[in-house]
Design an enzyme around this catalytic site. Structure first.
Site, PDB file in Angstrom:
ATOM      1  N   ASP A  26     108.628  80.289  28.310  1.00  0.00           N
ATOM      2  CA  ASP A  26     109.068  78.945  27.933  1.00  0.00           C
ATOM      3  C   ASP A  26     109.615  78.202  29.145  1.00  0.00           C
ATOM      4  OD1 ASP A  26     108.448  79.352  25.332  1.00  0.00           O
ATOM      5  OD2 ASP A  26     110.474  79.897  24.698  1.00  0.00           O
ATOM      6  N   LYS A  48     107.537  73.599  26.732  1.00  0.00           N
ATOM      7  CA  LYS A  48     107.373  72.200  26.326  1.00  0.00           C
ATOM      8  C   LYS A  48     107.998  71.309  27.383  1.00  0.00           C
ATOM      9  CE  LYS A  48     107.646  73.784  21.662  1.00  0.00           C
ATOM     10  NZ  LYS A  48     108.634  74.275  20.724  1.00  0.00           N
ATOM     11  N   MET A 161     120.358  71.884  20.605  1.00  0.00           N
ATOM     12  CA  MET A 161     119.324  70.869  20.356  1.00  0.00           C
ATOM     13  C   MET A 161     119.895  69.629  19.663  1.00  0.00           C
ATOM     14  SD  MET A 161     116.218  73.384  19.217  1.00  0.00           S
ATOM     15  CE  MET A 161     117.233  74.459  18.217  1.00  0.00           C
TER      16      MET A 161
HETATM   17  N1  SAH Z   1     117.070  81.089  22.435  1.00  0.00           N
HETATM   18  C1  SAH Z   1     117.921  80.144  23.138  1.00  0.00           C
HETATM   19  C2  SAH Z   1     118.026  78.819  22.408  1.00  0.00           C
HETATM   20  C3  SAH Z   1     116.695  78.092  22.278  1.00  0.00           C
HETATM   21  S1  SAH Z   1     116.826  76.519  21.516  1.00  0.00           S
HETATM   22  C4  SAH Z   1     119.290  80.785  23.367  1.00  0.00           C
HETATM   23  O1  SAH Z   1     119.604  81.810  22.768  1.00  0.00           O
HETATM   24  O2  SAH Z   1     120.051  80.264  24.193  1.00  0.00           O
HETATM   25  C5  SAH Z   1     116.965  75.456  22.897  1.00  0.00           C
HETATM   26  C6  SAH Z   1     118.344  74.858  22.981  1.00  0.00           C
HETATM   27  O3  SAH Z   1     119.268  75.847  23.412  1.00  0.00           O
HETATM   28  C7  SAH Z   1     118.496  73.734  23.977  1.00  0.00           C
HETATM   29  O4  SAH Z   1     118.093  72.496  23.442  1.00  0.00           O
HETATM   30  C8  SAH Z   1     119.987  73.771  24.230  1.00  0.00           C
HETATM   31  O5  SAH Z   1     120.702  73.175  23.189  1.00  0.00           O
HETATM   32  C9  SAH Z   1     120.265  75.255  24.196  1.00  0.00           C
HETATM   33  N2  SAH Z   1     120.232  75.875  25.525  1.00  0.00           N
HETATM   34  C10 SAH Z   1     119.451  76.888  25.917  1.00  0.00           C
HETATM   35  N3  SAH Z   1     119.744  77.268  27.182  1.00  0.00           N
HETATM   36  C11 SAH Z   1     120.735  76.461  27.595  1.00  0.00           C
HETATM   37  C12 SAH Z   1     121.500  76.348  28.786  1.00  0.00           C
HETATM   38  N4  SAH Z   1     121.301  77.141  29.826  1.00  0.00           N
HETATM   39  N5  SAH Z   1     122.448  75.398  28.834  1.00  0.00           N
HETATM   40  C13 SAH Z   1     122.699  74.594  27.783  1.00  0.00           C
HETATM   41  N6  SAH Z   1     122.020  74.652  26.640  1.00  0.00           N
HETATM   42  C14 SAH Z   1     121.060  75.570  26.534  1.00  0.00           C
END
Ligand code: SAH
Length: 242
Positions: A26, A48, A161
């Site tokens: 991703d 994406k 998100m």
């Molecule tokens: N599986 C991921 C989440 C995926 S959904 C996890 O466990 O972290 C994607 C959302 O996760 C983004 O839109 C944001 O809100 C958050 N996100 C993921 N990585 C991030 C990061 N390093 N800093 C801030 N937000 C993050």
């Protein structure tokens, strides 16, 4: 892959990358981790991009199935933890339907680990005895998030998100009973060297985040633990993976 800092991948996750024939990853995955793949490994980016059409989920599923059926060791590399809003569950179901053997390697989710890098403990004996992680963006056709119910909850509220609706989310939580003075923060690129965060209250956060041009990927954190952000901030030691 963990939230950003390459050192936050698990030992098992790193070993998977180092023995992969194919990596399907991703956008949120740190490229330094992908660089750990062996020379023969095929790298497929299904991330994406903003302003581009996302690769449909059905196509991603097909890639995984096709590569696995060709006898390849496939690593599906996702940011954070694969089962936290990553569609990991859906993809694993497809593997089951096709009789493909798989293993899940849990990771450090941004929803917990990301807060720590901004000096915010997700719970604290004096300020939050629990936490809730929700999405601010429900898929089309699905019910909207129930902000009325979420406004009644105690503890820390973490919204993933949610950045395109930040102002609306803060306003709804206040409308349904949370104090406008409730501490709140936005953390962009949490645990990554380019991390940026801002703290405020439900009343001030949206404007402050806009002024600083904070946008996805970012976490919205609401609750008294945000008050610790300055006291508990730290400079991370960036670990080189190998
Ligand atoms: N599986 C991921 C989440 C995926 S959904 C996890 O466990 O972290 C994607 C959302 O996760 C983004 O839109 C944001 O809100 C958050 N996100 C993921 N990585 C991030 C990061 N390093 N800093 C801030 N937000 C993050």
């Amino acid at each position: 892959a963990g939230p950003g800092d390459t050192g936050l991948i698990t030992v098992k996750g790193l070993h998977c990358i180092q023995s992969a024939d194919v990596i399907v990853h991703d956008r949120l995955v740190n490229p330094e981790l992908i660089a750990q793949a062996p020379d023969h490994c095929e790298i497929i980016n299904v991330g994406k991009e903003y302003d581009h059409h996302p690769i449909p989920q059905a196509e991603i599923n097909q890639i995984l199935v096709r590569q696995a059926q060709a006898g390849k060791q496939v690593v599906r590399l996702k940011g954070g933890d694969p089962y936290v809003f990553g569609r990991g569950g859906e993809e694993a179901e497809v593997l089951v339907q096709h009789g493909i053997k798989f293993e899940i390697v849990p990771g450090i989710s941004s929803a917990i680990g990301g807060l720590a890098y901004a000096g915010i403990p997700v719970t604290h004996r004096h300020y939050a005895s629990g936490f809730h992680v929700v999405t601010g963006h429900t898929s089309q056709g699905n019910e909207q998030q129930n902000w009325q119910r979420l406004a009644q909850l105690e503890g820390t509220l973490i919204i993933l998100m949610g950045m395109t609706r930040l102002a609306e989310i803060c306003q709804q939580l206040v409308q349904y009973g949370k104090s406008p003075a409730t501490p709140a923060a936005v953390i962009m690129h949490a645990s990554h060297p380019k991390q940026e965060s801002v703290t405020g209250t439900l009343e001030t956060l949206a404007l402050k985040a806009e002024e600083r041009d904070l946008h996805a990927p970012a976490l919205i954190v609401i609750g008294d633990v945000v008050n610790l952000a300055t006291t508990l901030s730290f400079s991370p030691t960036w670990e080189k993976v190998s």
